[in-house]
Design an enzyme around this catalytic site. Structure first.
Site, mmCIF file in Angstrom:
data_model
loop_
_atom_site.group_PDB
_atom_site.id
_atom_site.type_symbol
_atom_site.label_atom_id
_atom_site.label_comp_id
_atom_site.label_asym_id
_atom_site.label_seq_id
_atom_site.Cartn_x
_atom_site.Cartn_y
_atom_site.Cartn_z
ATOM 1 C CE LYS A 74 5.258 17.793 -13.549
ATOM 2 N NZ LYS A 74 5.381 16.530 -14.223
ATOM 3 C CE LYS B 81 -0.663 14.160 -13.863
ATOM 4 N NZ LYS B 81 -1.003 14.726 -15.186
ATOM 5 C CG HIS C 194 5.273 11.197 -24.361
ATOM 6 N ND1 HIS C 194 3.917 11.100 -24.574
ATOM 7 C CD2 HIS C 194 5.437 12.180 -23.443
ATOM 8 C CE1 HIS C 194 3.287 11.978 -23.812
ATOM 9 N NE2 HIS C 194 4.189 12.651 -23.110
ATOM 10 N NE ARG D 202 0.718 17.123 -12.175
ATOM 11 C CZ ARG D 202 1.354 16.271 -11.408
ATOM 12 N NH1 ARG D 202 1.038 16.182 -10.122
ATOM 13 N NH2 ARG D 202 2.313 15.499 -11.879
ATOM 14 C CG HIS E 109 -1.996 10.945 -24.936
ATOM 15 N ND1 HIS E 109 -2.608 11.487 -23.835
ATOM 16 C CD2 HIS E 109 -0.712 10.731 -24.572
ATOM 17 C CE1 HIS E 109 -1.724 11.595 -22.851
ATOM 18 N NE2 HIS E 109 -0.570 11.131 -23.278
ATOM 19 C CD GLU F 58 -4.082 16.722 -14.780
ATOM 20 O OE1 GLU F 58 -2.896 16.369 -14.702
ATOM 21 O OE2 GLU F 58 -4.810 16.428 -15.732
ATOM 22 C CD GLU G 275 6.463 16.191 -22.475
ATOM 23 O OE1 GLU G 275 5.830 17.199 -22.101
ATOM 24 O OE2 GLU G 275 5.918 15.069 -22.608
ATOM 25 C CG ASN H 294 -2.589 17.113 -19.308
ATOM 26 O OD1 ASN H 294 -1.602 16.443 -19.054
ATOM 27 N ND2 ASN H 294 -3.640 17.165 -18.495
ATOM 28 N NE ARG I 103 -4.065 -2.005 1.954
ATOM 29 C CZ ARG I 103 -3.964 -3.110 2.668
ATOM 30 N NH1 ARG I 103 -3.002 -3.215 3.564
ATOM 31 N NH2 ARG I 103 -4.824 -4.082 2.521
ATOM 32 C CG HIS J 212 0.401 15.706 -23.228
ATOM 33 N ND1 HIS J 212 1.198 16.822 -23.307
ATOM 34 C CD2 HIS J 212 1.161 14.739 -22.644
ATOM 35 C CE1 HIS J 212 2.384 16.555 -22.775
ATOM 36 N NE2 HIS J 212 2.392 15.296 -22.374
#
Ligand code: NAD
Ligand code: GLY
Length: 390
Positions: free
Chosen positions: A245, A155, A289, A265, A276, A255, A197, A269, A133, A272
């Site tokens: 960041k 993330k 990416h 946040r 994607h 987010e 990025e 993206n 956990r 993106h």
């Protein structure tokens, strides 16, 4: 949250989240040698075992240095090497990684170190998030993309058949150690992906950062890679990117879905939605990416101009900077209809609507629902953005 320079030349950025989750990012050429001391300083005093998660390529280059430093700090070190590449950021790799943690007897006060690019970082972070956990982990990013973006902010996740990064957790690392010297072995294409990025972060939220990034790319293009990479200016830029960041993450760690302001946040993206779709459509094989994000930013820029939000000169400035980042694989042969079909699957959709991150100007994003974007505009924006000659 500005970067600070210490006497020994290390740049430091603090990530302030509260609730016992604050951590530090340390940036220096040669920082890997100090990983044992960082681990001792940030992990539980009861920590004994560390599993270094990496892949064969990165571990072959830097693993022994990391393991030696950890052993020097009296940790019991084991190594788990996952496959190299996006397709290994998978549920199957996760299962095998967790089984390895169990076999090695990793306990609640022990830890994981993610040594590699964003693929290793996301997978190892997620494994640390769910094992018992949640146990501690350190990010030790070795690609430019991971150093300026993915290692910061917690993330973590894996890809599944339904899409990229759809299964994951927010799990903050205990620290991030960035050795800028590791970039010397990074192939040019991976640098391009990282630069894209970096451009994204400036374009979406900080004009000054965008200009600094453009300038570094400009100098690199005229005076050569070493001109920027070896004199500390790349370390300064990485630190500035991390500070940016860190500020966004401190303001909106998870987010929040209801937030659509220009400091949320979600602005990260930018680029993106189309990225994607491009990645999925080409089976994650054609684009790195960051390269897909390069095209995605231009598509979002075209949409912004088309909606009258952004001045055409700003889009031109974005285009020039993306061009400086390096050549992108071609995208003009992909069928528009298929790209359009891939868009709604983007995980950033809310209430069935894709949320586009667009620009009002360089450094200020605006979040717009796809209900405000007509089909014709979308097609022409994609056509212009994906044209062969950027
Ligand atoms: P990557 O991890 O696949 O690394 C790129 C390649 O470079 C790999 O082959 C790797 O083995 C190699 N490599 C790594 N370091 C090297 C070095 N120093 N020298 C030589 N080779 C080296 O790719 P990436 O671009 O770092 O990461 C992309 C991933 O990051 C994607 O899965 C993306 O979804 C994820 N990501 C996550 C976040 C986040 O916030 N968690 C943000 C952005 C991207
Ligand atoms: N890379 C996007 C984020 O961390 O939110």
């Amino acid at each position: 949250m500005r970067a600070q320079l210490t006497r020994d030349g290390t740049r430091r950025v603090e990530v302030r989240l509260g609730g016992g989750k604050d951590y530090r990012i340390e940036i220096a050429a040669g920082a890997l040698e100090g990983i044992g001391a960082v681990a001792r300083g940030t992990l539980s005093p009861h920590a004994q075992r560390i599993v270094v998660v990496s892949n064969a390529k990165v571990f072959g280059l830097y693993g022994e240095r990391v393991a030696a430093s950890l052993r020097g700090a009296e940790f019991d070190v084991a190594t788990w090497l996952m496959g190299d590449g996006e397709r290994h950021k998978s549920w199957r790799t996760l299962e095998r990684t967790l089984a390895f943690f169990g076999e090695k007897g990793l306990g609640r006060s022990d830890a994981v170190i993610a040594l590699g690019g964003g693929v290793v970082g996301d997978l190892a972070g997620f494994a640390a998030a769910v094992y018992l956990r949640g146990i501690a982990y350190l990010q030790v990013p070795t690609t430019l993309l991971a150093q300026i973006d993915s290692s910061v902010g917690g993330k973590t996740g894996v890809n599944t058949r339904t899409g990229k990064n759809l299964i994951g957790a927010f799990h903050q690392p205990r620290g991030v150690v960035i050795d800028t010297a590791t970039l010397r072995t990074l192939p040019p294409r991976e640098m391009t992906a990282g630069w894209c990025e970096a451009i994204k972060q400036g374009a979406a939220g900080d004009r000054h950062l965008f200009e600094r990034t453009h300038q570094a790319l400009d100098v690199r293009a005229t005076a050569g890679r070493a001109s920027v990479d070896d004199d500390g200016s790349l370390a300064d830029l990485i630190a500035a990117q991390c500070a940016f960041k860190a500020k966004i993450v401190a303001n909106d760690e998870r987010e929040e879905i209801g937030r659509t302001d220009h400091r949320s946040r979600r602005i990260l993206n930018f680029g993106h939605t189309v990225a994607h779709a491009l990645e999925a459509l080409t089976g994650y094989r054609r684009f790195r990416h960051g390269e897909a994000v390069g095209y995605g930013m231009l598509a979002a820029g075209e949409l912004s101009v088309g909606l009258g939000l952004l001045a055409p000169a700003e889009l031109e400035s974005l285009r020039r900077t993306v061009r400086l980042a390096g050549r992108l694989p071609r995208a003009d042969d992909l069928a528009l209809a298929e790209i359009l079909r891939a868009l709604p699957a983007d995980k950033k959709s809310v209430g069935g609507h894709v949320q586009w991150v667009l620009l009002e100007k360089i450094g200020r994003a605006r979040i717009i629902s796809d209900s405000e974007i007509g089909a014709r505009l979308l097609r022409s924006a994609l056509r212009a953005a994906l044209a062969r000659d950027l």
